[in-house]
Design an enzyme around this catalytic site. Structure first.
Site, PDB file in Angstrom:
ATOM      1  N   ALA A   1      40.078  55.145  47.428  1.00  0.00           N
ATOM      2  CA  ALA A   1      38.915  55.912  47.000  1.00  0.00           C
ATOM      3  C   ALA A   1      37.810  55.000  46.450  1.00  0.00           C
ATOM      4  CB  ALA A   1      39.323  56.938  45.949  1.00  0.00           C
ATOM      5  N   HIS A   2      36.686  55.635  46.087  1.00  0.00           N
ATOM      6  CA  HIS A   2      35.523  54.866  45.627  1.00  0.00           C
ATOM      7  C   HIS A   2      35.821  54.079  44.355  1.00  0.00           C
ATOM      8  CE1 HIS A   2      34.377  59.002  43.745  1.00  0.00           C
ATOM      9  NE2 HIS A   2      35.121  58.327  42.895  1.00  0.00           N
ATOM     10  N   ASN A   3      35.244  52.859  44.323  1.00  0.00           N
ATOM     11  CA  ASN A   3      35.296  51.980  43.149  1.00  0.00           C
ATOM     12  C   ASN A   3      36.685  51.471  42.793  1.00  0.00           C
ATOM     13  OD1 ASN A   3      32.816  54.096  42.355  1.00  0.00           O
ATOM     14  ND2 ASN A   3      32.378  51.911  42.094  1.00  0.00           N
TER      15      ASN A   3
END
Length: 303
Positions: free
Chosen positions: A221-223
């Protein structure tokens, strides 16, 4: 497939380490490789520590661990038989291929490709993408804008890198999307499996450091930050802003909750659901995941 004298194979393997030595007929010809269960005449095979060989098989060439008492015409003794066998297989099976960029691939004008890059059929390379030297991109891969991929990487078919993450704000009962302005940075010698998705960051980048191996069907997922030489096995889910420290191993179908941290050198067992931070050097299992023991030297050799 090519044939080599045993001493030539030995000299090739010495490039990768000096914990290997040769016993037997060093001038014998080795032709290809095969498994122990389906052994082919004159080929090279390998045996795991503690496993047995049918002496009637007539093994010509064998890679095995030091201290293992088995018989073949020529034997390559080493500390890591699996590693050296598959390195020898690269030589004997002549796996080198010329880099090819498919005519059906779509590549943005602003994308920068290094030397000897391969890109498979129907792949898409977006704006401001950078791909390093000797990196292989499979077929039907999507790499969105502002993604940087290092040298000597392998992105397998169907992977999607740099798509917008699953981020929403709830307003008046509705889920409204959060814009993602970050990118994805992938280091050198990284593998990304088939149909794996790595989302771009919201403001900062999603980062996959050098030497990380990600299996098929994973969601990053993001980051997320995955530090060097970690391994993420098939069907694992790494939630947003999670941090996987150096040398960690995430087992099959494990789930890491968003914003949780996995300590350096830790191992998350198959199917575990991590809802709390995992300290350095621990093995966790079950759902919810709990610490069951320290990670051992034997763990670190195997995983």
């Amino acid at each position: 497939m090519k044939s080599y004298r045993a001493v030539e194979v030995y000299e090739f393997l010495r490039k990768f380490g000096h914990d290997i030595y040769l016993v037997g007929d060093t001038e014998i010809e080795i032709k290809g490789v095969s498994s122990l269960e389906n052994y082919k005449n004159d080929s090279l095979t390998w045996i795991k520590p503690g496993h047995n060989i049918d002496e009637e098989q007539g093994i010509r060439a064998l890679v095995l661990s030091q201290g293992t008492n088995k018989t073949a015409d020529v034997m390559f003794y080493c500390d890591n038989p699996k590693f050296y066998f598959f390195k020898a297989a690269e030589l004997l099976m002549d796996t080198k291929r010329e880099p090819v960029i498919s005519s059906t691939a779509i590549i943005a004008k602003s994308a920068k490709l290094g030397d000897f890059v391969s890109i498979g059929h129907y792949s898409f390379i977006g704006e401001n993408v950078v791909i390093g030297d000797n990196t292989q991109i499979g077929s039907h891969v999507t790499i969105e804008e502002n993604v940087k991929i290092g040298d000597n990487c392998c992105i397998k078919s169907g992977a999607v890198i740099g798509g917008r993450g699953f981020g929403y704000s709830k307003v008046d009962g509705q889920y409204l999307p959060v814009s993602h302005f970050g990118g994805v940075i992938i280091g050198d010698y990284v593998d990304v499996g088939s149909n794996t998705c790595i989302d771009r960051g919201t403001l900062d980048d999603t980062i996959i450091e050098n030497g990380v191996k990600i299996d098929n069907l994973c969601h990053i997922a993001h980051n997320v930050l995955i530090k060097e030489n970690s391994c993420i096995v098939a069907n694992s889910t790494i939630g947003g802003s999670a941090k996987i420290d150096q040398g960690s191993y995430i087992g099959i179908s494990a789930s890491i909750q968003n914003q949780k941290s996995i300590g350096k050198g830790s191992l998350v067992g198959m199917g575990a659901v991590v809802t709390k931070d995992v300290p350095k050097g621990k093995v966790v299992a079950f759902s919810p995941a709990k610490v069951i023991r320290e990670r051992t030297k034997n763990d670190l050799k195997k995983y």
